[in-house]
Design an enzyme around this catalytic site. Structure first.
Site, PDB file in Angstrom:
ATOM      1  N   THR A   1     -58.792  18.526  98.163  1.00  0.00           N
ATOM      2  CA  THR A   1     -60.180  18.913  98.414  1.00  0.00           C
ATOM      3  C   THR A   1     -60.505  20.311  97.893  1.00  0.00           C
ATOM      4  O   THR A   1     -61.487  20.915  98.307  1.00  0.00           O
ATOM      5  CB  THR A   1     -60.473  18.865  99.924  1.00  0.00           C
ATOM      6  OG1 THR A   1     -59.547  19.749 100.602  1.00  0.00           O
ATOM      7  CG2 THR A   1     -60.303  17.456 100.475  1.00  0.00           C
TER       8      THR A   1
ATOM      9  N   LYS B   1     -71.684  23.566 107.054  1.00  0.00           N
ATOM     10  CA  LYS B   1     -70.847  22.437 106.654  1.00  0.00           C
ATOM     11  C   LYS B   1     -69.819  22.142 107.734  1.00  0.00           C
ATOM     12  O   LYS B   1     -69.153  23.045 108.234  1.00  0.00           O
ATOM     13  CB  LYS B   1     -70.152  22.751 105.328  1.00  0.00           C
ATOM     14  CG  LYS B   1     -71.126  23.023 104.187  1.00  0.00           C
ATOM     15  CD  LYS B   1     -70.425  23.483 102.933  1.00  0.00           C
ATOM     16  CE  LYS B   1     -69.762  24.834 103.101  1.00  0.00           C
ATOM     17  NZ  LYS B   1     -69.260  25.389 101.814  1.00  0.00           N
TER      18      LYS B   1
ATOM     19  N   GLY C   1     -62.084  23.202  96.049  1.00  0.00           N
ATOM     20  CA  GLY C   1     -63.343  23.395  95.340  1.00  0.00           C
ATOM     21  C   GLY C   1     -64.547  22.738  95.970  1.00  0.00           C
ATOM     22  O   GLY C   1     -65.639  22.740  95.386  1.00  0.00           O
ATOM     23  N   THR C   2     -64.418  22.197  97.189  1.00  0.00           N
ATOM     24  CA  THR C   2     -65.544  21.486  97.793  1.00  0.00           C
ATOM     25  C   THR C   2     -66.751  22.395  98.023  1.00  0.00           C
ATOM     26  O   THR C   2     -67.890  22.002  97.767  1.00  0.00           O
ATOM     27  CB  THR C   2     -65.135  20.847  99.132  1.00  0.00           C
ATOM     28  OG1 THR C   2     -64.463  21.827  99.937  1.00  0.00           O
ATOM     29  CG2 THR C   2     -64.210  19.669  98.916  1.00  0.00           C
ATOM     30  N   GLY C   3     -66.514  23.612  98.525  1.00  0.00           N
ATOM     31  CA  GLY C   3     -67.635  24.505  98.822  1.00  0.00           C
ATOM     32  C   GLY C   3     -68.386  24.927  97.585  1.00  0.00           C
ATOM     33  O   GLY C   3     -69.629  24.902  97.546  1.00  0.00           O
ATOM     34  N   CYS C   4     -67.656  25.315  96.545  1.00  0.00           N
ATOM     35  CA  CYS C   4     -68.277  25.697  95.271  1.00  0.00           C
ATOM     36  C   CYS C   4     -69.060  24.522  94.689  1.00  0.00           C
ATOM     37  O   CYS C   4     -70.187  24.669  94.199  1.00  0.00           O
ATOM     38  CB  CYS C   4     -67.210  26.134  94.266  1.00  0.00           C
ATOM     39  SG  CYS C   4     -66.100  27.433  94.834  1.00  0.00           S
TER      40      CYS C   4
END
Length: 281
Positions: A220, A186, A222-225
């Site tokens: 932003t 990412k 929590g974007t990865g989860c």
């Protein structure tokens, strides 16, 4: 569609079953809470195995406590043996012991169940969520069991042993060598439009890039989860990897664009952004 045994024969279930194995975010923006919101937004049935409890809010992670391997194993067996599962997403595992425990449990899944590994090493604020001795276990024990692993640039650099200035495609190539079927590096932490790079172990010469406009929004959390759970949901629904990542990327981009302030720090992405018009909000 999945089937479930019932008196008189199997019946079609109205949705797919997705299991998240991750830590809790008491602030509700990331972790298990974000995973289940994402799964609901994708129309799948979300289930959970809790690996750790965090004291966490918009300002950061104040502390965290891992659960025992017995507690993690009991949750996993309870859900999988009774309800079944169509895809699994892993997030915060915290310790080498829990990584090894979860890897062993993944080996018991029916053949073909996709596993999305979000290699959580730190929170959005940089608070460590992985013990020092767990990085090697994450790389050597868990990654070979992954259908796709979804590190950000910093996590990819840590896991690969390469420098933080290494190109995403080179990071992805290094991580494919660790054993996952796919790697999605990412690029949200880089300059310019956020670009993610997807690489297949079966065809490592042709990475696929996904680029979105960068939203003018700092909320932003929590974007990865959220991205990993969206990918798992799409795979459970039968999408191929490229289509699953593309749809998940679109979902996260919308969630970041409409992320909202909460508390005094970084607010969460909006997991319900697609539903707001139907809610009249």
């Amino acid at each position: 569609m999945t089937t479930s045994p019932e008196p008189g024969g199997p019946v079609a279930l109205p949705t797919a079953r997705v299991l998240t194995v991750a830590g809790s975010d008491s602030g509700g923006g990331a972790g298990i809470q974000a995973d289940l919101k994402t799964m609901l937004a994708h129309g799948v049935h979300g289930m959970s195995v809790l690996t750790a409890v965090t004291a966490q809010n918009s300002l950061g992670v104040q502390d965290w406590w891992p659960l025992s391997r017995e507690a993690v194993t009991a949750q996993f067996r309870s859900v999988v043996d009774d309800i079944g599962v169509d895809a699994v997403k892993t997030g915060m595992l915290g310790t080498a012991e829990l990584i090894e425990t979860v890897a062993g449990l993944l080996d018991t899944l029916p053949e073909g169940v996709p596993v999305v590994v979000d290699p959580v090493c730190a929170s959005k604020h940089g608070d460590p969520l992985l013990t020092e001795d767990a990085l090697a276990a994450l790389r050597d024990v868990l990654l070979p069991r992954a259908t796709v692993v979804t590190p950000n640039l910093g996590e990819a650099a840590l896991l690969s042993g390469l420098g933080t200035g290494t190109a995403p495609a080179a990071l992805a190539a290094a991580l494919v060598a660790a054993g996952p079927d796919w790697v999605l590096v990412k690029g949200g932490h880089s300059e310019g439009p956020p670009t993610d790079v997807l690489l297949s172990a079966a065809d490592g010469s042709q990475p696929v890039s996904f680029t979105a406009e960068r939203a003018d929004n700092t909320h932003t959390h929590g974007t990865g989860c959220t991205l990993a759970s969206a990918i798992a949901s799409r795979l459970a629904l039968g999408h191929d990897m490229v289509a699953a990542v593309a749809a998940a990327k679109e979902y996260v981009t919308g969630g970041v664009r409409t992320g909202f302030p909460l508390g005094e720090g970084i607010g969460p992405v909006d997991h319900l952004w697609q539903l707001r018009p139907h809610l009249g909000r």
